[in-house]
Design an enzyme around this catalytic site. Structure first.
Site, mmCIF file in Angstrom:
data_model
loop_
_atom_site.group_PDB
_atom_site.id
_atom_site.type_symbol
_atom_site.label_atom_id
_atom_site.label_comp_id
_atom_site.label_asym_id
_atom_site.label_seq_id
_atom_site.Cartn_x
_atom_site.Cartn_y
_atom_site.Cartn_z
ATOM 1 N N GLY A 288 1.004 -1.125 0.068
ATOM 2 C CA GLY A 288 0.092 -0.047 -0.028
ATOM 3 C C GLY A 288 0.881 1.197 0.067
ATOM 4 O O GLY A 288 1.973 1.058 -0.542
ATOM 5 N N SER A 289 0.410 2.305 0.711
ATOM 6 C CA SER A 289 0.852 3.748 0.375
ATOM 7 C C SER A 289 2.389 3.767 1.074
ATOM 8 O O SER A 289 3.163 4.673 0.511
ATOM 9 C CB SER A 289 0.253 4.587 1.541
ATOM 10 O OG SER A 289 -1.339 4.614 0.761
ATOM 11 N N THR A 290 2.961 2.716 1.780
ATOM 12 C CA THR A 290 4.252 2.902 2.239
ATOM 13 C C THR A 290 5.155 2.700 1.007
ATOM 14 O O THR A 290 6.285 3.372 0.952
ATOM 15 C CB THR A 290 4.630 1.820 3.319
ATOM 16 O OG1 THR A 290 4.153 0.745 2.764
ATOM 17 C CG2 THR A 290 4.366 2.242 4.423
ATOM 18 N N LYS A 292 4.864 4.676 -1.642
ATOM 19 C CA LYS A 292 5.004 5.933 -2.052
ATOM 20 C C LYS A 292 6.261 6.532 -1.436
ATOM 21 O O LYS A 292 6.754 7.574 -2.305
ATOM 22 C CB LYS A 292 3.918 6.884 -1.662
ATOM 23 C CG LYS A 292 2.446 6.462 -2.342
ATOM 24 C CD LYS A 292 1.477 7.012 -1.889
ATOM 25 C CE LYS A 292 -0.035 6.542 -2.604
ATOM 26 N NZ LYS A 292 -1.115 6.883 -1.832
#
Lengths: 601, 242
Positions: A288-290, A292
């Site tokens: 997920g967003s980690t 990014k």
């Protein structure tokens, strides 16, 4: 002997017969010759044998080679009396040790009355079954185990029975004082003391050959704090599991690694396989967003994208039958700083597309995301990497889907993003301070400094405000990924994580928490995202481990810290406001001394 | 002549044989002794191994935390309890010697006569004002982390702050019921002292009648740490800064 003159034959002088006449005597002389030769050969053999015996005798008596080896040396005092070395944590606390115990066995041939022996044994050791014992003792074998690893009390009880044909044998048993706390790391051994999991398996040879304890980089105290907070979080959000890592970004030492649920290493058989599964290293998940973090670092490091550049975050992106959209829709376009702060999917995708698929692939490979990590555990997961790596994969990978890596991969790569750009191989063994830490420069120090500001920005003004621990300048990135169930993504089961680091003006440690399938509660308004679930846990952990790790708390409002960590939504890194009135003494400190005479509030 | 020489050689052989046998028996005896000693060493080493394992088992952080919650009134150290060395005030010079020096904030139940005659710059106000909060500070103490971490924070050690000459003699036993002001957990060789880490630990410290607690009374070591007003000041300020 003198040679007789030619023509005279002293032996045959009396006869002086021509050769034909000697014929009758020839057979006799031949027989004589033959027996003499035989005698000679026999004598020679006897001589050889006796000489050999003599030589051996001299050798044995004078040079003492044949004597039995005698214990001429005193027992070594420091060497442990066991065959398998201890495992200790970074402060020397025992994590695994071997204890000598006695095991009971029998020789059925020497047991005269099996029924009586079986009855007596089953009264002394009530956990033994009489019938089972009887069949064992009346068998034809010469050796049967009755019970292994008796306690001293049990041994005394059996001793007192005085049974013939029943014997003890000294054995070793592995004992884990920290029990569940380090079960996934240390692993366990089988009955015959061979490592079957974890470090026990990985270092089986080392542990059995070198009696020196194996020192890990793990700190038992951090391990306890991590486990406690993960447990609390699991209970609070009714999750099914969790993983946590504390990592030293400067040298790649793993200081704590917990995977829940865990197990008792003394009794690992017959357990649910889920408890034996190490979520922190073996489990690979879409993060997920980690991710990014890596997408943003890649973009900034390429030099083509600046932190103040704006990307379209209003229009959704359609790829085939999929539509990429935001978790919460934005009403305006965002800068790179805001994309990171607000965790925008669309912005991340457009940043990745600007650089291209190949760039992303090579960057991820450089960060070690396509191979197992170098961590010394047999349970080391292979990442799930798209093959071929197409544009649609690049799009989803930019926000952490379509590629699965283990938490250890994420932590290791993130450490290189904030520590100045050097990727160190992660290790579970304490590093020798005299040896230089191996490392590879993956991004520029300048990009790394910018990423630190962005990390801090997420905690001060972004999705992870609850991760703040006053005085420790925490920064980080949240991550929430829907779990894939079968061929589609499940709406309501997700992995929520937070990758925190502190202190952000000079990063030392990463604290990573991943919660498996948390359910929202009333307190979180039904949300179960990384910011609501994992970030507060990291904040609590940092508060507790900061003093233990010797991190000096600082005044977060001091100019030094602000200058090192400030960034705003427009991507500017110079703090705007003049510093607060200089009522406080200089230096980054937490407490300030009120002027004398003033009443403290 | 021949007879004599034979006698000589015979005697020599007999003597050598005797010595040889004596030595041989002696060696045998020593070897047996060595063997039994080695066996004893083995037994002792096994016992040590068991004790080590037991020690580690008893020092399990989870167990220690439960125990400390039951018997101690300690809380996890908070960031505000650490200060830099530069901020620690120097002891004022003892030229002014007020007779009625206010009590150091953490020294309770102490007879005025036994108050250390110490010059202090703080007013009564600040001490009283800080008093309630001071207990909070006292409870957590200024804990020097018992860790083998490479870089130590600048911890507050009484001996480091106060020059040796300025030290106040240890408190008389009358002050024993007062809680020890500065709790320093000494770094142990095998640093297993986990932090007292529980967020759910206690109601606010100020709400507790401290000195009456049975567990707490047992806690202070017989040799109370040097008490000094500058530390009191410091703790008061720390509390005030909250």
């Amino acid at each position: 002997m003198s040679v007789p003159p030619p023509g005279i034959d002293p032996a045959h002088g009396a006869y002086s017969v021509p050769p034909p006449a000697s014929k009758p005597r020839t057979s006799l002389s031949v027989a004589l010759e033959q027996s003499r030769n035989r005698l000679m050969v026999t004598a020679a053999m006897v001589a050889v044998v006796f000489t050999a015996i003599g030589v051996k005798l001299v050798d044995a008596t004078l040079f003492n080679h044949a004597a039995e080896p005698r214990p001429r040396m005193a027992a070594e005092v420091d060497a442990p009396p066991v065959n398998r070395a201890d495992i200790v944590d970074r402060n020397g606390n025992l994590l695994a040790t071997s204890l000598a115990t006695q095991s009971l066995y029998a020789d059925p041939k020497l047991v005269s009355r099996p029924d009586e022996v079986a009855r007596k044994l089953s009264t002394a050791l009530p956990e033994l079954d009489y019938k089972d014992l009887l069949t064992k003792l009346s068998g034809d074998k010469r050796f049967v185990w009755i019970k292994r690893n008796l306690t001293p009390k049990q041994q005394a009880a059996v001793f007192r029975l005085g049974l013939p044909g029943v014997y003890f044998e000294r054995e070793e048993r592995r004992f884990y004082p920290a029990s569940n706390l380090t079960s996934h790391l240390v692993g366990f051994t089988g009955v015959d003391n061979n490592g079957l999991a974890g470090l026990e398996q990985q270092f089986n040879k080392r542990l059995t050959t070198d009696p020196k304890p194996l020192q890990l980089s793990i700190d038992l105290r951090l391990q306890h704090i991590m486990k406690k907070e993960l447990q609390t979080t699991i209970e609070e959000f009714s999750a099914i599991g969790a993983a946590g890592i504390i990592y030293d970004v400067r040298n790649g030492e793993v200081m704590s690694m917990v995977s829940l649920p865990d197990f008792d290493p003394h009794n690992p058989t017959g357990l649910d396989p889920d408890t034996l599964f190490n979520r922190a290293t073996l489990g690979v998940y879409e993060m997920g967003s980690t991710f990014k973090i890596f997408n943003t670092a890649m973009s900034l490091d390429s030099g083509k994208i600046r932190v103040s550049d704006t990307f379209d975050t209003i229009n959704n992106i359609k790829v085939g039958r999929f539509t990429i959209r935001e978790f919460h829709a934005f009403k305006h376009n965002l800068t790179v700083a805001e994309v990171f702060q607000e965790s925008s999917n669309l912005g991340s995708v457009r940043m990745a597309l600007t650089l291209g698929v190949q760039h992303q692939k090579s960057f991820m490979t450089k960060l070690g995301m396509t191979r197992p990590t170098s961590l010394e555990l047999p349970e080391n997961g292979w990442p799930l990497v798209p093959n071929p790596w197409r544009e649609v994969n690049a799009m989803t990978i930019s926000f952490g889907h379509g590629m699965s890596v283990s938490p250890m991969h994420t932590v290791n790569a993130a450490a290189s993003i904030i520590n100045g750009g050097v990727l160190h191989p992660p290790t579970l063994l304490k590093r020798d301070p005299a040896v230089e830490v191996p490392g590879e420069q993956v991004i520029s120090p300048k990009t790394s400094a910018m990423m630190r500001r962005l990390f801090r920005f997420v905690v001060t003004d972004g999705t992870a405000k609850s991760a703040n621990a006053k005085g420790y300048v925490v920064g980080g990135k949240t991550g929430t990924a829907d779990k894939q169930k079968g061929r589609s993504y499940a709406r309501n089961s997700r992995m929520s994580s937070f990758l925190g680091a502190f202190p952000m003006h000079d990063p030392r440690y990463i604290v990573y928490v991943l919660i498996d399938e948390p359910k929202g509660t009333k307190k979180t308004y039904g949300f179960a995202t990384g910011g609501w679930v994992a970030a507060p846990a990291v904040g609590r952990i940092v508060k507790q481990i900061g003093p233990l790790l010797g991190v000096q708390p600082v005044d977060e409002a001091s100019p030094d810290v602000i200058n090192a960590t400030y960034i705003n939504t427009a991507g500017q890194t110079t703090p705007p406001a003049p510093p607060p009135p200089p009522a406080q003494p200089k230096g980054s400190t937490v407490a300030s001394v009120p002027p004398a005479g003033n009443k403290p509030r | 002549m021949k007879y004599k020489s034979a006698l000589f050689w015979g005697g020599l052989i007999a003597a050598a044989g005797f010595v040889l046998f004596e030595t041989s028996y002696e060696v045998q005896e020593l070897e047996e002794k060595l063997g039994s000693l080695n066996r004893k060493i083995m037994v002792e080493q096994e016992a040590i191994q068991v004790l080590k394992a037991e020690w580690s088992f008893l020092n399990d952080p989870t167990r220690l935390e439960t125990l400390s919650r039951e018997h101690l009134a300690l809380q996890p150290t908070e960031a505000r309890q650490f200060v830099a060395m530069t901020i620690v005030p120097m002891r004022p010079s003892p030229t002014v010697a007020p007779e009625e020096a206010p009590l150091p904030p953490m020294v309770r139940n102490q007879t005025p006569g036994k108050t250390p005659n110490v010059a202090t710059a703080s007013t009564g106000d600040s001490v009283v004002g800080g008093g309630a909060i001071v207990q909070g500070g006292v409870q957590g103490g200024v804990v020097i982390p018992a860790s083998a971490s490479p870089i130590k924070p600048a911890p507050i050690k009484p001996s480091a702050i106060v020059p040796a000459s300025a030290k106040v003699p240890p408190l008389p036993s009358a002050a024993k019921s007062a809680p020890a002001p500065v709790v320093t957990t000494r770094p142990t060789e095998v640093a297993t002292k986990p932090p007292v880490t529980s967020r759910t630990l206690a109601p606010p410290p100020a709400a507790r009648p401290q000195p009456q607690q049975a567990g707490f009374q047992a806690a202070p070591p017989p040799a109370a740490p040097a008490q000094h007003d500058s530390i009191g000041l410091l703790v008061a300020r720390l509390g005030a800064n909250r």
